[in-house]
Design an enzyme around this catalytic site. Structure first.
Site, PDB file in Angstrom:
ATOM      1  N   GLU A   4       4.813   9.129   3.740  1.00 32.21           N
ATOM      2  CA  GLU A   4       3.997   8.902   2.200  1.00 32.21           C
ATOM      3  C   GLU A   4       5.083   9.495   0.904  1.00 32.21           C
ATOM      4  O   GLU A   4       5.138   8.952   0.280  1.00 32.21           O
ATOM      5  CB  GLU A   4       2.463   9.862   2.598  1.00 32.21           C
ATOM      6  CG  GLU A   4       2.332   9.250   3.776  1.00 32.21           C
ATOM      7  CD  GLU A   4       1.324   7.960   2.952  1.00 32.21           C
ATOM      8  OE1 GLU A   4       1.427   7.835   1.439  1.00 32.21           O
ATOM      9  OE2 GLU A   4       1.161   6.426   3.762  1.00 32.21           O
ATOM     10  N   CYS A  50      -1.332 -10.255  -3.065  1.00 27.89           N
ATOM     11  CA  CYS A  50      -1.974 -10.127  -4.888  1.00 27.89           C
ATOM     12  C   CYS A  50      -0.812  -9.327  -5.504  1.00 27.89           C
ATOM     13  O   CYS A  50      -1.907  -8.475  -6.087  1.00 27.89           O
ATOM     14  CB  CYS A  50      -3.122  -9.663  -4.358  1.00 27.89           C
ATOM     15  SG  CYS A  50      -4.273  -9.411  -6.060  1.00 27.89           S
ATOM     16  N   CYS A  77      -1.580 -17.389  -5.124  1.00 24.97           N
ATOM     17  CA  CYS A  77      -3.325 -17.417  -4.320  1.00 24.97           C
ATOM     18  C   CYS A  77      -2.695 -19.224  -4.610  1.00 24.97           C
ATOM     19  O   CYS A  77      -3.934 -19.190  -3.065  1.00 24.97           O
ATOM     20  CB  CYS A  77      -3.641 -17.670  -6.705  1.00 24.97           C
ATOM     21  SG  CYS A  77      -4.284 -16.244  -6.891  1.00 24.97           S
ATOM     22  N   CYS A  97      -3.293 -17.511  -0.784  1.00 29.00           N
ATOM     23  CA  CYS A  97      -3.792 -16.002  -0.357  1.00 29.00           C
ATOM     24  C   CYS A  97      -5.248 -17.273   0.759  1.00 29.00           C
ATOM     25  O   CYS A  97      -6.207 -18.063  -0.253  1.00 29.00           O
ATOM     26  CB  CYS A  97      -4.457 -16.085  -1.743  1.00 29.00           C
ATOM     27  SG  CYS A  97      -5.106 -15.404  -1.604  1.00 29.00           S
ATOM     28  N   CYS A 102     -12.611 -16.035  -3.456  1.00 31.47           N
ATOM     29  CA  CYS A 102     -11.503 -15.180  -5.052  1.00 31.47           C
ATOM     30  C   CYS A 102     -11.665 -15.642  -6.423  1.00 31.47           C
ATOM     31  O   CYS A 102     -11.686 -16.571  -6.148  1.00 31.47           O
ATOM     32  CB  CYS A 102     -10.106 -15.313  -5.194  1.00 31.47           C
ATOM     33  SG  CYS A 102      -9.493 -13.988  -5.717  1.00 31.47           S
TER      34      CYS A 102
END
Length: 292
Positions: A37, A190, A196, A199, A205
């Site tokens: 992280e 995204c 899109c 997607c 959406c």
């Protein structure tokens, strides 16, 4: 749209398209998760993977890292940039050894107090390492929810409305897997310029019809990004070059640094002061070196 529709579509996509080979996806070791992280905070995944492996090999445990010299940690970090993260990670290890019995704490409050750990990183460790039921929010995740539910980019939607949906849709089980799916979906589909046409959320959406008909620029609100300032010729680049020179030599004076960097003495002096202030270098007499 129902919560189960969103989660179901997302997880089905992730099973087929997720980045399942990422090494930190195959461990719940809190130390390994923390390393990944911190490394991922400001560095692309492709650059992190090999460095993650070598760093864990050199510092396999929290105690090993806590006992290591600052110089050895900075040398292991070479190529990652933003060198302060390496020292933050070492300070985290030292604090955990002194204050938490040699373990990464499993509460938000304790994690958030550690050096270099903000809200997102604390929550990520809780989710990925300890399987705690906490919701993660970053730029990618907020972008997904604002587009799917509101048909807009995040800057055009009240933050509390997005946060409410992110918390609402958090599944009761496998939250780490779910968060991994969200991150991959935000990076692969995204994106700031969304894909899109491929997607899985397309049917429900609210942004997809607009984007498919008129292009992603039609979405209300700016695309939230965090572009880095110009690197070439910047103080940040010179800071990195000074640290790199000190990685190669145990110590050097200002004249040798100026010769190696080819910058005016006044500028090098100013940057050396910032490096000393941040603890990335030390000075003994007229010589500079990496921290012990």
């Amino acid at each position: 749209m129902k919560k189960q529709d969103f989660v179901g579509k997302l997880m089905a996509w992730y099973r087929k398209n997720g980045r399942h080979t990422l090494p930190w996806r195959h461990t719940h070791d809190p130390y390994h998760i923390l390393v990944s992280e911190i490394m991922l905070q400001q560095t692309q995944v492709g650059r992190v993977v090999p460095k993650y492996h070598t760093f864990i090999k050199q510092f396999p445990t929290l105690k090993k890292l806590a006992r290591a010299s600052g110089a050895s940690v900075l040398r292991a970090w070479q190529g990652m940039g933003f060198n302060r993260r390496a020292l933050f990670l070492k300070k985290c290890a030292e604090a955990c050894v002194k204050e938490h019995y040699g373990k990464i704490p499993d509460t938000y409050e304790s994690l958030h107090k550690l050096s270099g750990i903000g809200d997102y990183t604390a929550r990520a460790v809780l989710s990925f390492a300890f399987k705690k039921h906490v919701a993660l929010q970053d730029t990618n995740i907020r972008r997904i929810f604002s587009r799917v539910y509101f048909g807009k980019n995040p800057s055009a939607v009240a933050e509390e409305r997005i946060s409410s949906l992110i918390s609402r849709d958090l599944p009761h089980h496998d939250t780490a897997l779910y968060h991994g799916a969200l991150m991959d979906f935000g990076s692969i589909v995204c994106r700031p310029k969304p894909l899109c046409s491929v997607c899985p959320m397309q049917k429900f959406c609210k942004a997809a019809p607009k984007v498919l008909a008129q292009g992603w620029q039609v979405l209300e609100g700016r695309v939230v990004r965090h572009p880095q300032s110009k690197f070439e010729g910047s103080d940040r680049k010179i800071r990195g070059r000074i640290v790199d020179l000190l990685r190669e030599k145990e110590r050097t004076d200002i004249n040798m640094l100026i010769s190696g960097i080819q910058e005016p003495k006044t500028r090098v002096k100013k940057i050396l002061r910032t490096l000393l202030r941040d603890g990335l270098i030390t000075k003994k007499g007229s010589f500079y070196q990496l921290p012990a």
